[in-house]
Design a protein around this motif. Structure first.
Motif, mmCIF file in Angstrom:
data_model
loop_
_atom_site.group_PDB
_atom_site.id
_atom_site.type_symbol
_atom_site.label_atom_id
_atom_site.label_comp_id
_atom_site.label_asym_id
_atom_site.label_seq_id
_atom_site.Cartn_x
_atom_site.Cartn_y
_atom_site.Cartn_z
ATOM 1 N N GLU A 197 -5.490 9.388 -14.100
ATOM 2 C CA GLU A 197 -6.313 8.757 -15.124
ATOM 3 C C GLU A 197 -5.506 8.515 -16.395
ATOM 4 O O GLU A 197 -5.651 7.488 -17.063
ATOM 5 C CB GLU A 197 -7.532 9.624 -15.442
ATOM 6 C CG GLU A 197 -8.492 9.817 -14.281
ATOM 7 C CD GLU A 197 -8.224 11.127 -13.560
ATOM 8 O OE1 GLU A 197 -7.035 11.496 -13.412
ATOM 9 O OE2 GLU A 197 -9.196 11.778 -13.145
ATOM 10 N N ALA A 198 -4.649 9.485 -16.742
ATOM 11 C CA ALA A 198 -3.814 9.328 -17.931
ATOM 12 C C ALA A 198 -2.833 8.175 -17.761
ATOM 13 O O ALA A 198 -2.612 7.390 -18.684
ATOM 14 C CB ALA A 198 -3.065 10.626 -18.212
ATOM 15 N N ARG B 161 -3.478 6.142 -1.616
ATOM 16 C CA ARG B 161 -2.394 5.970 -2.589
ATOM 17 C C ARG B 161 -2.339 4.529 -3.092
ATOM 18 O O ARG B 161 -2.100 4.281 -4.280
ATOM 19 C CB ARG B 161 -1.059 6.386 -1.965
ATOM 20 C CG ARG B 161 -0.913 7.897 -1.779
ATOM 21 C CD ARG B 161 0.512 8.270 -1.415
ATOM 22 N NE ARG B 161 0.850 7.834 -0.065
ATOM 23 C CZ ARG B 161 0.669 8.571 1.028
ATOM 24 N NH1 ARG B 161 0.154 9.785 0.923
ATOM 25 N NH2 ARG B 161 1.015 8.107 2.218
ATOM 26 N N ALA B 162 -2.586 3.588 -2.191
ATOM 27 C CA ALA B 162 -2.589 2.181 -2.598
ATOM 28 C C ALA B 162 -3.743 1.895 -3.554
ATOM 29 O O ALA B 162 -3.576 1.179 -4.552
ATOM 30 C CB ALA B 162 -2.677 1.284 -1.365
ATOM 31 N N MET B 163 -4.921 2.462 -3.269
ATOM 32 C CA MET B 163 -6.071 2.257 -4.153
ATOM 33 C C MET B 163 -5.832 2.924 -5.503
ATOM 34 O O MET B 163 -6.224 2.388 -6.547
ATOM 35 C CB MET B 163 -7.334 2.815 -3.504
ATOM 36 C CG MET B 163 -8.621 2.469 -4.249
ATOM 37 S SD MET B 163 -9.073 0.719 -4.128
ATOM 38 C CE MET B 163 -9.683 0.657 -2.424
ATOM 39 N N ALA B 164 -5.176 4.083 -5.499
ATOM 40 C CA ALA B 164 -4.885 4.775 -6.757
ATOM 41 C C ALA B 164 -3.991 3.926 -7.654
ATOM 42 O O ALA B 164 -4.158 3.918 -8.880
ATOM 43 C CB ALA B 164 -4.228 6.123 -6.471
ATOM 44 N N ARG B 165 -3.055 3.211 -7.066
ATOM 45 C CA ARG B 165 -2.184 2.345 -7.863
ATOM 46 C C ARG B 165 -2.963 1.205 -8.503
ATOM 47 O O ARG B 165 -2.523 0.616 -9.494
ATOM 48 C CB ARG B 165 -1.042 1.799 -6.993
ATOM 49 C CG ARG B 165 -0.026 2.853 -6.578
ATOM 50 C CD ARG B 165 1.204 2.228 -5.955
ATOM 51 N NE ARG B 165 0.940 1.640 -4.653
ATOM 52 C CZ ARG B 165 1.040 2.295 -3.490
ATOM 53 N NH1 ARG B 165 1.394 3.576 -3.479
ATOM 54 N NH2 ARG B 165 0.796 1.681 -2.349
ATOM 55 N N ARG B 166 -4.125 0.897 -7.957
ATOM 56 C CA ARG B 166 -4.964 -0.182 -8.483
ATOM 57 C C ARG B 166 -5.976 0.309 -9.514
ATOM 58 O O ARG B 166 -6.823 -0.474 -9.961
ATOM 59 C CB ARG B 166 -5.718 -0.863 -7.336
ATOM 60 C CG ARG B 166 -4.855 -1.618 -6.346
ATOM 61 C CD ARG B 166 -5.750 -2.318 -5.322
ATOM 62 N NE ARG B 166 -6.725 -3.174 -5.987
ATOM 63 C CZ ARG B 166 -7.957 -3.404 -5.526
ATOM 64 N NH1 ARG B 166 -8.378 -2.814 -4.416
ATOM 65 N NH2 ARG B 166 -8.784 -4.204 -6.179
#
Length: 253
Positions: free
Chosen positions: A61-62, A230-235
């Motif tokens: 989040e940061a 991990r891919a969604m987190a990058r978005r």
């Protein structure tokens, strides 16, 4: 001049050694409670006030907050649990009545001319909505609180039991905000999101649900994350920006 849109990303906790460029402000919330705000300043018309879920230290989040600030969205991050010396746990988030959130909203209103959007995940949605309700009761004429973005919100009054109807906390029935629900599909709460939407709408909220395919709750801070997660987190910054755009559309006459 139209109010600038404020995304208050408040309760995401970050490591100071990793994000030294953030400004740090200590504010007094009352009742002897001090809270550190990490501020990622921006010239745009948006400020995020957000709340972490019950897991992890909010590193993703940061990082998203830093990216959003570079894109013109001001971000505030506050350690709500740390202000009370509470452990990171669902019970801690559910125990908060929302007063600190209402005071953070007041602080933003008094020190900026921006419009405020709350963002929360998991059990962080509980104090976020409680605080929004308190603020609206205190300042019903003030329209600068423009909505909420909720990632996989956990707003049930108790753990679901087989054969028993799912009940939501009282605040769900009394929330009156534009709300975007960002719902992962690979989690049991996917099957209840339509009921959550209906319950929020009965209370007076306008609600949109966006499904996040192939991921679980806490997808951006899981140690066992899949490649899809991990891919969604990058978005994550992109997902927040899309939700903000949807809120603007919901506010349009």
């Amino acid at each position: 001049m139209p109010y600038r849109l404020v995304l208050l990303l408040s309760l995401f906790i970050l490591a100071p050694t990793l994000y030294a460029e953030a400004e740090i402000e200590r504010i007094r919330l009352g009742d002897g409670i001090d809270m550190d705000l990490r501020r990622f300043s921006a010239e745009g018309d948006t400020l995020l006030l957000g709340f972490p879920c019950d897991l992890g230290m909010g590193r993703a989040e940061a990082q998203a907050g830093e990216v959003l600030s570079r894109r013109g969205i001001e971000v505030w991050m506050a350690d709500l649990l740390g202000a009370h010396f509470l452990p990171i746990a669902p019970s801690s988030m559910r125990s908060l009545e929302g007063r600190e959130v209402a005071r953070l909203i007041r602080h933003a209103v008094e020190t900026t001319d921006k419009r405020i959007i709350l963002i929360a995940s998991g059990y962080g949605a509980v104090p976020a909505l409680r605080g929004a309700r308190m603020w609206q009761a205190e300042r019903p004429e003030d329209t600068r609180l423009g909505g909420a973005i909720l990632f996989y919100p956990m707003l049930n009054a108790h753990n679901p039991q087989p054969g028993q109807p799912l009940e939501y906390l009282e605040v769900v029935h009394h929330t009156r905000l534009p709300v975007i629900v960002m719902q992962p599909t690979n989690t049991p709460t996917r099957f209840w999101v339509d009921k959550l939407k209906h319950t929020l709408e009965q209370g007076g909220s306008r609600v949109r649900v966006e499904l996040l395919p192939g991921v679980r709750g806490h997808f951006y801070d899981r140690e066992d994350a899949t490649e899809a997660e991990r891919a969604m987190a990058r978005r994550l910054p992109e997902l927040v920006e899309q939700a903000l755009q949807q809120l603007k559309q919901m506010e349009a006459p």
